[in-house]
Design a protein around this motif. Structure first.
Motif, PDB file in Angstrom:
ATOM      1  N   GLY A   1      15.588  10.263 -14.566  1.00  0.00           N
ATOM      2  CA  GLY A   1      15.007   9.556 -13.231  1.00  0.00           C
ATOM      3  C   GLY A   1      13.214   9.590 -13.784  1.00  0.00           C
ATOM      4  N   MET A   2      13.225   8.788 -12.793  1.00  0.00           N
ATOM      5  CA  MET A   2      11.733   8.960 -13.628  1.00  0.00           C
ATOM      6  C   MET A   2      11.015   7.797 -12.368  1.00  0.00           C
ATOM      7  N   ARG A   3       9.742   8.044 -12.002  1.00  0.00           N
ATOM      8  CA  ARG A   3       8.688   6.288 -12.104  1.00  0.00           C
ATOM      9  C   ARG A   3       8.721   5.127 -12.906  1.00  0.00           C
ATOM     10  N   LYS A   4       9.087   4.334 -11.811  1.00  0.00           N
ATOM     11  CA  LYS A   4       8.963   2.692 -12.657  1.00  0.00           C
ATOM     12  C   LYS A   4       7.772   2.141 -13.421  1.00  0.00           C
ATOM     13  N   PHE A   5       7.173   3.032 -12.832  1.00  0.00           N
ATOM     14  CA  PHE A   5       5.496   2.170 -13.551  1.00  0.00           C
ATOM     15  C   PHE A   5       5.290   3.095 -13.977  1.00  0.00           C
ATOM     16  N   SER A   6       5.511   4.203 -14.241  1.00  0.00           N
ATOM     17  CA  SER A   6       5.422   4.975 -16.279  1.00  0.00           C
ATOM     18  C   SER A   6       5.564   4.617 -17.007  1.00  0.00           C
ATOM     19  N   HIS A   7       4.567   4.705 -17.806  1.00  0.00           N
ATOM     20  CA  HIS A   7       4.300   4.181 -19.661  1.00  0.00           C
ATOM     21  C   HIS A   7       5.788   4.799 -20.201  1.00  0.00           C
ATOM     22  N   THR A   8       6.275   5.764 -19.830  1.00  0.00           N
ATOM     23  CA  THR A   8       7.730   6.530 -20.196  1.00  0.00           C
ATOM     24  C   THR A   8       8.480   5.347 -19.586  1.00  0.00           C
ATOM     25  N   TYR A   9       8.874   4.856 -18.994  1.00  0.00           N
ATOM     26  CA  TYR A   9       9.639   3.977 -18.194  1.00  0.00           C
ATOM     27  C   TYR A   9       9.341   2.669 -18.713  1.00  0.00           C
ATOM     28  N   LYS A  10       8.638   2.243 -18.923  1.00  0.00           N
ATOM     29  CA  LYS A  10       8.009   0.372 -19.121  1.00  0.00           C
ATOM     30  C   LYS A  10       8.451   0.554 -21.156  1.00  0.00           C
ATOM     31  N   ASN A  11       7.977   1.691 -21.519  1.00  0.00           N
ATOM     32  CA  ASN A  11       8.583   2.090 -23.426  1.00  0.00           C
ATOM     33  C   ASN A  11      10.005   2.181 -23.399  1.00  0.00           C
TER      34      ASN A  11
ATOM     35  N   ASP B   1       0.209  22.673 -23.243  1.00  0.00           N
ATOM     36  CA  ASP B   1       0.499  21.221 -23.920  1.00  0.00           C
ATOM     37  C   ASP B   1       2.144  20.700 -23.304  1.00  0.00           C
ATOM     38  N   VAL B   2       2.527  20.536 -22.587  1.00  0.00           N
ATOM     39  CA  VAL B   2       3.380  20.460 -21.222  1.00  0.00           C
ATOM     40  C   VAL B   2       2.674  19.585 -20.640  1.00  0.00           C
ATOM     41  N   MET B   3       1.747  20.759 -19.307  1.00  0.00           N
ATOM     42  CA  MET B   3       1.077  20.150 -18.509  1.00  0.00           C
ATOM     43  C   MET B   3       0.194  18.713 -19.032  1.00  0.00           C
ATOM     44  N   GLU B   4      -0.505  18.957 -20.598  1.00  0.00           N
ATOM     45  CA  GLU B   4      -1.990  18.281 -21.100  1.00  0.00           C
ATOM     46  C   GLU B   4      -0.978  16.518 -21.347  1.00  0.00           C
ATOM     47  N   THR B   5       0.330  16.711 -21.242  1.00  0.00           N
ATOM     48  CA  THR B   5       0.383  15.387 -21.235  1.00  0.00           C
ATOM     49  C   THR B   5       1.719  14.671 -20.009  1.00  0.00           C
ATOM     50  N   SER B   6       1.421  15.795 -18.973  1.00  0.00           N
ATOM     51  CA  SER B   6       1.654  15.184 -17.485  1.00  0.00           C
ATOM     52  C   SER B   6      -0.142  14.510 -16.873  1.00  0.00           C
ATOM     53  N   ARG B   7      -0.831  14.666 -18.038  1.00  0.00           N
ATOM     54  CA  ARG B   7      -2.324  13.605 -17.317  1.00  0.00           C
ATOM     55  C   ARG B   7      -1.964  12.718 -17.690  1.00  0.00           C
ATOM     56  N   PHE B   8      -2.789  11.918 -16.396  1.00  0.00           N
ATOM     57  CA  PHE B   8      -2.729  10.265 -16.691  1.00  0.00           C
ATOM     58  C   PHE B   8      -3.074   9.128 -17.783  1.00  0.00           C
ATOM     59  N   TYR B   9      -2.969   8.964 -18.546  1.00  0.00           N
ATOM     60  CA  TYR B   9      -4.469   8.495 -19.578  1.00  0.00           C
ATOM     61  C   TYR B   9      -4.014   7.488 -19.440  1.00  0.00           C
ATOM     62  N   ARG B  10      -4.430   6.404 -19.854  1.00  0.00           N
ATOM     63  CA  ARG B  10      -4.664   5.170 -20.000  1.00  0.00           C
ATOM     64  C   ARG B  10      -3.447   4.533 -21.058  1.00  0.00           C
ATOM     65  N   GLU B  11      -2.784   3.575 -20.603  1.00  0.00           N
ATOM     66  CA  GLU B  11      -2.205   3.155 -21.418  1.00  0.00           C
ATOM     67  C   GLU B  11      -2.605   3.013 -23.072  1.00  0.00           C
ATOM     68  N   GLY B  12      -1.590   2.694 -23.707  1.00  0.00           N
ATOM     69  CA  GLY B  12      -2.260   2.890 -25.180  1.00  0.00           C
ATOM     70  C   GLY B  12      -2.734   4.308 -25.952  1.00  0.00           C
ATOM     71  N   ILE B  13      -3.303   5.421 -24.900  1.00  0.00           N
ATOM     72  CA  ILE B  13      -3.535   6.453 -25.259  1.00  0.00           C
ATOM     73  C   ILE B  13      -1.973   7.575 -25.383  1.00  0.00           C
ATOM     74  N   SER B  14      -1.802   7.674 -26.828  1.00  0.00           N
ATOM     75  CA  SER B  14      -1.422   8.628 -26.760  1.00  0.00           C
ATOM     76  C   SER B  14      -1.642  10.339 -26.333  1.00  0.00           C
TER      77      SER B  14
END
Length: 186
Positions: A63-73, A92-105
């Protein structure tokens, strides 16, 4: 004989109901995807469950938000990897939870290392001892914000040393973080 009267109390149903009073343990994962340009996205997900456990088509549900980069990808490429980090990698898990703009890994802001997966294009994470590589079976958009993804399991990959140990030792070595809600959230 002593009889104990159990008192039950109804609690309010509100946003984040699952992290208020109830304790519902959910394993923390990091899902890796790539966008059409090949840029890696990594994000934590705890709404992950085995969906169809039969050997002819094993599946997972996320389950995820439909506007997330993960879902779109996932929808755009049809592939994703569910990585299981140990508790030692919670920063590191917490860092991946930050909202980086699309195209930033997000991985470029962590100590996690991407490695080639066996059956899909998105990378696995070297520091994670187990991975589930998936292809998109079906996606559902539910309501204004939510989505569910059913993935066909293409490969289950674990560190070789985990194969020969018993289940109890495997659980100890994995040291998986379990999300049980945020007691301070109101």
């Amino acid at each position: 004989e002593i009889k104990v009267k159990l008192m039950k109390k109804s609690i309010p149903i509100k946003p984040f109901w699952y992290s208020d009073i109830l304790v519902i343990p959910k394993v923390v994962t990091i899902i890796t995807t790539v966008n059409k340009q090949g840029i890696v996205n990594a994000a934590p997900y705890s709404l992950f469950v085995p969906y169809d456990i039969m050997h002819n088509r094993p599946q997972v549900l996320v389950g995820m938000r439909k506007f997330s980069h993960t879902y779109k990808n996932i929808v755009a490429t049809g592939e994703f990897v569910v990585n299981f980090p140990s508790a030692e990698h919670l920063d590191d898990v917490m860092e991946t939870s930050r909202f980086y703009r699309e195209g930033i890994s997000e991985l470029s802001h962590t100590k996690l290392t991407s490695i080639a997966s066996q059956k899909v294009s998105p990378p696995s994470l070297k520091e994670c001892q187990q991975h589930i590589e998936c292809t998109l079976h079906k996606n559902y958009e539910i309501g204004p914000t939510q989505a569910k993804v059913i993935g066909d399991i293409a490969a289950i990959v674990v560190d070789e040393e985990l194969v020969s140990v018993n289940r109890g030792e495997r659980i100890a070595r994995l040291n998986l973080p379990v999300y049980m809600g945020d007691e301070k959230r109101k």
